[in-house]
Design a protein around this motif. Structure first.
Motif: not given
Length: 65
Positions: A27-35, A37-38
């Motif tokens: 969860d800490d390392l979750r990458y989502e396109d366009g996010k 910054d999160e």
């Protein structure tokens, strides 16, 4: 580290990040396109680094074999 570079290499960097900091979760390392910054915000909170510090840390991981 630009978005395309981060996106293209994320699975490899994620593995290296987990090796460097065993307490990082998926969860800490979750990458989502366009996010991006999160993602940086989660890593900043977990590692206690600035955004620039996180970017430098990821670039350093990218250079390791």
């Amino acid at each position: 580290m630009d978005r395309l570079e981060l996106k293209g290499r994320w699975n490899e960097l994620k593995g290296k990040a987990k090796q460097a900091h065993g307490d990082l979760t998926d969860d800490d390392l979750r990458y989502e396109d366009g996010k991006e910054d999160e993602l940086f915000g989660r890593l900043q909170t977990k590692l206690g680094k600035t955004r620039e510090g996180i970017i430098d840390w990821l670039k350093g991981l990218d250079k390791k074999d």
